[in-house]
Motif scaffolding. Structure first.
Motif, PDB file in Angstrom:
ATOM      1  N   SER A   1      40.372  46.229  29.264  1.00 45.90           N
ATOM      2  CA  SER A   1      39.562  45.102  29.725  1.00 45.90           C
ATOM      3  C   SER A   1      39.056  45.361  31.140  1.00 45.90           C
ATOM      4  O   SER A   1      37.939  44.968  31.481  1.00 45.90           O
ATOM      5  CB  SER A   1      40.338  43.790  29.627  1.00 45.90           C
ATOM      6  OG  SER A   1      41.489  43.853  30.416  1.00 45.90           O
ATOM      7  N   GLY A   2      39.859  46.044  31.954  1.00 41.00           N
ATOM      8  CA  GLY A   2      39.415  46.386  33.301  1.00 41.00           C
ATOM      9  C   GLY A   2      38.221  47.321  33.256  1.00 41.00           C
ATOM     10  O   GLY A   2      37.233  47.146  33.971  1.00 41.00           O
ATOM     11  N   LYS A   3      38.305  48.292  32.371  1.00 41.72           N
ATOM     12  CA  LYS A   3      37.239  49.278  32.228  1.00 41.72           C
ATOM     13  C   LYS A   3      35.973  48.587  31.726  1.00 41.72           C
ATOM     14  O   LYS A   3      34.869  48.810  32.232  1.00 41.72           O
ATOM     15  CB  LYS A   3      37.697  50.344  31.228  1.00 41.72           C
ATOM     16  CG  LYS A   3      36.803  51.537  31.104  1.00 41.72           C
ATOM     17  CD  LYS A   3      37.517  52.630  30.302  1.00 41.72           C
ATOM     18  CE  LYS A   3      36.520  53.634  29.779  1.00 41.72           C
ATOM     19  NZ  LYS A   3      36.272  53.520  28.338  1.00 41.72           N
ATOM     20  N   SER A   4      36.160  47.719  30.737  1.00 42.25           N
ATOM     21  CA  SER A   4      34.993  47.124  30.117  1.00 42.25           C
ATOM     22  C   SER A   4      34.303  46.102  31.036  1.00 42.25           C
ATOM     23  O   SER A   4      33.076  46.022  31.071  1.00 42.25           O
ATOM     24  CB  SER A   4      35.390  46.611  28.738  1.00 42.25           C
ATOM     25  OG  SER A   4      35.114  45.315  28.563  1.00 42.25           O
ATOM     26  N   VAL A   5      35.067  45.355  31.815  1.00 47.33           N
ATOM     27  CA  VAL A   5      34.439  44.402  32.732  1.00 47.33           C
ATOM     28  C   VAL A   5      33.651  45.162  33.818  1.00 47.33           C
ATOM     29  O   VAL A   5      32.567  44.736  34.249  1.00 47.33           O
ATOM     30  CB  VAL A   5      35.499  43.423  33.328  1.00 47.33           C
ATOM     31  CG1 VAL A   5      36.277  44.033  34.481  1.00 47.33           C
ATOM     32  CG2 VAL A   5      34.882  42.110  33.765  1.00 47.33           C
ATOM     33  N   PHE A   6      34.157  46.310  34.209  1.00 43.76           N
ATOM     34  CA  PHE A   6      33.483  47.149  35.220  1.00 43.76           C
ATOM     35  C   PHE A   6      32.165  47.676  34.658  1.00 43.76           C
ATOM     36  O   PHE A   6      31.100  47.567  35.279  1.00 43.76           O
ATOM     37  CB  PHE A   6      34.417  48.304  35.619  1.00 43.76           C
ATOM     38  CG  PHE A   6      33.886  49.199  36.706  1.00 43.76           C
ATOM     39  CD1 PHE A   6      33.481  48.686  37.932  1.00 43.76           C
ATOM     40  CD2 PHE A   6      33.819  50.582  36.521  1.00 43.76           C
ATOM     41  CE1 PHE A   6      33.005  49.519  38.948  1.00 43.76           C
ATOM     42  CE2 PHE A   6      33.339  51.420  37.530  1.00 43.76           C
ATOM     43  CZ  PHE A   6      32.939  50.889  38.738  1.00 43.76           C
ATOM     44  N   GLU A   7      32.238  48.218  33.442  1.00 37.90           N
ATOM     45  CA  GLU A   7      31.012  48.752  32.815  1.00 37.90           C
ATOM     46  C   GLU A   7      29.970  47.656  32.618  1.00 37.90           C
ATOM     47  O   GLU A   7      28.785  47.842  32.910  1.00 37.90           O
ATOM     48  CB  GLU A   7      31.361  49.383  31.457  1.00 37.90           C
ATOM     49  CG  GLU A   7      31.994  50.748  31.593  1.00 37.90           C
ATOM     50  CD  GLU A   7      32.636  51.220  30.284  1.00 37.90           C
ATOM     51  OE1 GLU A   7      33.264  52.284  30.315  1.00 37.90           O
ATOM     52  OE2 GLU A   7      32.511  50.501  29.252  1.00 37.90           O
ATOM     53  N   GLN A   8      30.421  46.510  32.111  1.00 35.30           N
ATOM     54  CA  GLN A   8      29.468  45.443  31.807  1.00 35.30           C
ATOM     55  C   GLN A   8      28.786  44.883  33.043  1.00 35.30           C
ATOM     56  O   GLN A   8      27.595  44.585  33.024  1.00 35.30           O
ATOM     57  CB  GLN A   8      30.178  44.326  31.044  1.00 35.30           C
ATOM     58  CG  GLN A   8      30.523  44.754  29.610  1.00 35.30           C
ATOM     59  CD  GLN A   8      31.089  43.586  28.815  1.00 35.30           C
ATOM     60  OE1 GLN A   8      30.699  42.442  29.002  1.00 35.30           O
ATOM     61  NE2 GLN A   8      32.013  43.894  27.914  1.00 35.30           N
ATOM     62  N   ILE A   9      29.558  44.722  34.117  1.00 34.72           N
ATOM     63  CA  ILE A   9      28.924  44.150  35.316  1.00 34.72           C
ATOM     64  C   ILE A   9      27.926  45.149  35.914  1.00 34.72           C
ATOM     65  O   ILE A   9      26.868  44.756  36.427  1.00 34.72           O
ATOM     66  CB  ILE A   9      29.972  43.662  36.352  1.00 34.72           C
ATOM     67  CG1 ILE A   9      29.338  42.615  37.279  1.00 34.72           C
ATOM     68  CG2 ILE A   9      30.568  44.801  37.172  1.00 34.72           C
ATOM     69  CD1 ILE A   9      30.302  41.802  38.092  1.00 34.72           C
ATOM     70  N   LEU A  10      28.233  46.436  35.792  1.00 33.84           N
ATOM     71  CA  LEU A  10      27.295  47.447  36.286  1.00 33.84           C
ATOM     72  C   LEU A  10      26.031  47.480  35.428  1.00 33.84           C
ATOM     73  O   LEU A  10      24.912  47.502  35.934  1.00 33.84           O
ATOM     74  CB  LEU A  10      27.953  48.832  36.319  1.00 33.84           C
ATOM     75  CG  LEU A  10      29.023  49.079  37.382  1.00 33.84           C
ATOM     76  CD1 LEU A  10      29.533  50.506  37.306  1.00 33.84           C
ATOM     77  CD2 LEU A  10      28.491  48.797  38.782  1.00 33.84           C
ATOM     78  N   ASN A  11      26.206  47.457  34.112  1.00 32.43           N
ATOM     79  CA  ASN A  11      25.082  47.442  33.180  1.00 32.43           C
ATOM     80  C   ASN A  11      24.134  46.295  33.467  1.00 32.43           C
ATOM     81  O   ASN A  11      22.912  46.462  33.526  1.00 32.43           O
ATOM     82  CB  ASN A  11      25.575  47.288  31.734  1.00 32.43           C
ATOM     83  CG  ASN A  11      26.011  48.624  31.173  1.00 32.43           C
ATOM     84  OD1 ASN A  11      25.634  49.669  31.707  1.00 32.43           O
ATOM     85  ND2 ASN A  11      26.806  48.597  30.120  1.00 32.43           N
ATOM     86  N   ARG A  12      24.744  45.120  33.633  1.00 35.60           N
ATOM     87  CA  ARG A  12      23.940  43.919  33.846  1.00 35.60           C
ATOM     88  C   ARG A  12      23.120  44.035  35.140  1.00 35.60           C
ATOM     89  O   ARG A  12      22.007  43.550  35.223  1.00 35.60           O
ATOM     90  CB  ARG A  12      24.857  42.705  33.904  1.00 35.60           C
ATOM     91  CG  ARG A  12      24.186  41.430  33.460  1.00 35.60           C
ATOM     92  CD  ARG A  12      25.140  40.262  33.518  1.00 35.60           C
ATOM     93  NE  ARG A  12      25.704  40.106  34.849  1.00 35.60           N
ATOM     94  CZ  ARG A  12      26.702  39.258  35.123  1.00 35.60           C
ATOM     95  NH1 ARG A  12      27.262  38.560  34.156  1.00 35.60           N
ATOM     96  NH2 ARG A  12      27.133  39.157  36.354  1.00 35.60           N
ATOM     97  N   ALA A  13      23.699  44.705  36.134  1.00 34.20           N
ATOM     98  CA  ALA A  13      22.988  44.852  37.409  1.00 34.20           C
ATOM     99  C   ALA A  13      22.098  46.098  37.410  1.00 34.20           C
ATOM    100  O   ALA A  13      21.440  46.389  38.413  1.00 34.20           O
ATOM    101  CB  ALA A  13      24.001  44.916  38.548  1.00 34.20           C
ATOM    102  N   GLY A  14      22.102  46.841  36.306  1.00 34.35           N
ATOM    103  CA  GLY A  14      21.295  48.055  36.231  1.00 34.35           C
ATOM    104  C   GLY A  14      21.788  49.156  37.154  1.00 34.35           C
ATOM    105  O   GLY A  14      21.016  49.908  37.726  1.00 34.35           O
ATOM    106  N   LEU A  15      23.114  49.211  37.324  1.00 29.14           N
ATOM    107  CA  LEU A  15      23.687  50.209  38.229  1.00 29.14           C
ATOM    108  C   LEU A  15      24.584  51.169  37.454  1.00 29.14           C
ATOM    109  O   LEU A  15      25.019  50.869  36.338  1.00 29.14           O
ATOM    110  CB  LEU A  15      24.533  49.513  39.314  1.00 29.14           C
ATOM    111  CG  LEU A  15      23.801  48.584  40.284  1.00 29.14           C
ATOM    112  CD1 LEU A  15      24.804  47.750  41.059  1.00 29.14           C
ATOM    113  CD2 LEU A  15      22.912  49.375  41.229  1.00 29.14           C
ATOM    114  N   SER A  16      24.879  52.303  38.081  1.00 31.24           N
ATOM    115  CA  SER A  16      25.849  53.232  37.491  1.00 31.24           C
ATOM    116  C   SER A  16      27.031  53.342  38.457  1.00 31.24           C
ATOM    117  O   SER A  16      26.906  52.991  39.626  1.00 31.24           O
ATOM    118  CB  SER A  16      25.204  54.604  37.296  1.00 31.24           C
ATOM    119  OG  SER A  16      25.156  55.268  38.531  1.00 31.24           O
TER     120      SER A  16
END
Lengths: 265, 428
Positions: free
Chosen positions: A37-52
């Protein structure tokens, strides 16, 4: 500068992405794997902001799952993070009451938002979100409805602090025909008094800020304020205080690193 | 363990199945807690060896002693004067009771909510899993706390128990009482072993045990250095082993270790970075294999520099005066040394809080962690006095109450780490 705070709590995983001017957040249920869940929340928030991940300068992990996150730069306890978050969210805070899923804490902080002293519940679930969850299940309600259900009701005395005994106490109160709303009010009072005694022991602050998921429950806040005999401010987005604090501490650390680099160059 | 000790364990009447489980668990726990440490002194090898032979070699030695007609006397408290047992030709062993074992059996005779140490010793005895316990001909109990005091009555159903009345205050009349208890213990040991306690035998024993205390004090002194030359976990292990190992061998090995630590100190070598937080642990005894809290502390980057515990400073900080010219004066000296222990069973116990303030200064500690076993009224209540005095001296304190279970490890780690974050911020 972009920093991220990830707060892996026992029930909810929170992320805050902080830029120089704004911050945004994301919440996911923790489920059975804090690491996932830690990994996925990190990926999702980055995706939403268009960041890597490469765009992020520093990541701080917090919450009980903080040690299971391989991608963070540093793990900092939720006590330090909630202190920093509450300090940012409510001006002049000198005492933070944080009630989360499995822990409750009272934290004394200084003008910079640094921890001066703290108290935390022992291993039992009394005075935590888990206690509310278990009781809600017995009453056939959702934990988010508790505050509304109990509004205006006079509380009944729940004498057991232990979650297991309190559960049987609630069952027997129901059997005696005590109205649900009075029982719920009693449950709120039980959580509040447990936490209030920690605050008393620590020495009271002037300006109390309430954070953590349970701060959304108005009933608990009201009893807490009554028990302590003073106003208590619920932080805006109380559940995010830890993740926000983590992101702010990430920013502090990043600045420190930059200063050190400057000194070297 | 190198040899086959099963016939010996069987002859001791151990429950081999439960004992196997226990012996399987110890190397795992020890490996995880001890063998992962960095920069360990080479001389720790002896102590690691003692642990690897925990129910082997030392038990064999005790059996050999018994086969020569010697007695083995068990104790649960540092108030039991080991010197007198030795002077009567006996061997005194500290019985550990630091693991949750035989709980179901212990609960047959004890209430459910009681100090884990008491429950553990009853569990070890009733479950027949401790070869030290099974090697004992007698146990010496004391009245330091209500739980132990009453539990010894029950234990007496299973093994002879001699009780010593430890006073609760330190007035002249209490000193007289304690002195008479120590004197009676001499008589008791003479009768029990059939050996006379003479001036010479007691003098020898006093010098030997003082030797053990002095080398432990030397070890403590070395830990004042920055960086600390040895971890708190290793030091605790040595202090735990001091309670049951052969006295002369232990003193010799610990001397070697101290020599190594002196060299390390001169070379500026330590177990942690010089900037690591320095912590003093204070509270209830940590018996083998209870390394839970020290492990959490040291795996969070700090180093423990002193243990104000029964398995620590309280055990060795004072020595017995060696100048007594007859047996009665030796008994006086023994009684005095033991009554100087600052256990929370005394009221008032200002000497302990004063000492903590002094220790914090001498060891340049950044903070103190007060760690008490659950249901230990003397220490849990006294924590309030400790907190008050430390606050007056601006010494940061974290209070922990726990038992032998592991389920609160995560929660404890959060509290310990948060405490360290707070200390680091103060230091910065």
């Amino acid at each position: 500068m972009i920093t991220v705070g990830i707060d892996v709590g026992s029930i909810t995983t929170k992320a805050v992405l902080l830029t120089d001017t704004t911050w945004q957040s994301l919440l996911l249920p923790t489920g059975c794997s804090p690491r996932e869940s830690g990994k996925s929340v990190f990926e999702q928030i980055l995706n939403r902001a268009g960041l890597s991940p490469a765009d992020v300068n520093y990541v701080v992990g917090t919450g009980y799952g903080r040690i299971s996150l391989p991608f963070i730069d540093k793990a900092i306890t939720e006590i330090t993070c909630h202190a920093r978050g509450a300090h940012h969210l409510v001006n002049g805070t000198d005492m933070v009451v944080d009630i989360g899923g499995q822990d409750s804490k009272v934290i004394l902080i200084d003008e910079q938002g640094s921890v001066m002293n703290f108290a935390m519940n022992d291993k039992c679930a009394a005075g935590t979100g888990r206690f509310l969850q278990v009781m809600a299940a017995v009453l056939g309600a959702d934990v988010s409805e508790l505050a509304d259900l109990a509004r205006g009701a006079e509380s009944v005395q729940i004498s057991s602090m232990c979650t297991v005994f309190a559960e049987s106490e609630v069952v027997s109160l129901l059997a005696q025909g005590v109205p649900k709303e009075r029982i719920i009010a009693g449950i709120h009072r039980s959580v509040a008094s447990r936490v209030a005694s920690m605050a008393e022991r620590l020495g009271r602050g002037e300006r109390l800020t309430f954070t953590g998921g349970v701060a959304r429950n108005d009933g608990v806040r009201e009893f807490l304020s009554r028990e302590l005999g003073q106003e208590i401010t619920v932080a805006p987005e109380p559940q995010l205080a830890g993740a926000l604090g983590a992101a702010l501490l990430a920013r502090d650390r990043c600045k420190q690193t930059l200063v050190t680099l400057d000194e070297i160059h | 363990m190198s040899n086959d000790y099963r016939p010996m364990w069987e002859s001791l009447g151990l429950d081999l199945e439960s004992h196997d489980q226990l012996l399987k668990a110890i190397p795992q726990a020890f490996g995880g807690v001890y063998m992962q440490q960095k920069n360990r002194p080479a001389e720790m090898e002896y102590f690691d060896f003692v642990v690897s032979e925990i129910h082997g070699l030392r038990i064999q030695e005790l059996q050999e002693h018994k086969s020569r007609g010697g007695k083995v006397v068990g104790a649960f408290c540092i108030f039991v004067p080991e010197e007198i047992v030795r002077a009567a030709g006996g061997i005194c062993v500290g019985l550990c009771s630091g693991a949750e074992i035989g709980t179901a059996q212990a609960e047959k005779v004890l209430p459910r909510n009681i100090c884990p140490l008491i429950k553990s010793f009853m569990g070890f005895k009733l479950g027949h899993v401790c070869p030290y316990f099974e090697s004992c001909d007698m146990v010496v109990g004391e009245t330091t706390c209500d739980g132990k005091k009453k539990a010894f009555e029950i234990l007496n159903d299973y093994i002879p128990v001699h009780m010593m009345e430890t006073p609760q205050m330190k007035r002249e009349k209490d000193k007289v009482l304690w002195r008479s208890e120590v004197r009676d213990f001499v008589t008791e040991m003479q009768q029990f072993t059939g050996n006379q306690v003479t001036y010479d035998s007691l003098q020898r024993a006093i010098i030997d045990v003082n030797g053990k205390r002095k080398v432990l004090a030397r070890l403590a002194e070395l830990r004042k250095n920055i960086p600390a030359p040895i971890s708190g976990k290793d030091s605790l292990l040595i202090e735990q082993i001091a309670m049951y190992d052969d006295v002369d061998r232990f003193t010799e090995q610990t001397t070697k270790l101290c020599d190594e630590l002196e060299k390390r100190t001169r070379a500026g070598l330590g177990v942690q970075e010089p900037g690591a937080l320095r912590i003093i642990v204070s509270g209830t005894p940590m018996a083998v294999p209870n390394w839970k809290v020290p492990h959490i502390i040291e795996s969070s980057g700090a180093v423990i520099v002193a243990e104000e515990l029964c398995t620590g400073l309280r055990y060795f900080e004072n020595t017995v005066d060696e100048d007594g010219s007859d047996l009665e004066q030796q008994v006086d000296a023994l009684a005095k040394r033991y009554l100087d222990i600052d256990c929370a069973c005394f009221t008032p116990n200002d000497a302990r809080t004063d000492k903590l303030v002094k220790l914090a200064e001498e060891y340049q500690a950044d903070g103190i962690i007060h760690c008490s076993l659950a249901f230990c009224d003397p220490y849990l209540v006294e924590a309030n006095r400790v907190e008050k005095v430390l606050k007056e001296h601006n010494i940061p304190l974290l209070r922990i109450e726990t038992d032998y279970g592991q389920e609160d490890s995560g929660q404890l780690k959060t509290r310990v780490e948060a405490f360290f974050e707070m200390l680091a911020a103060k230091k910065a």
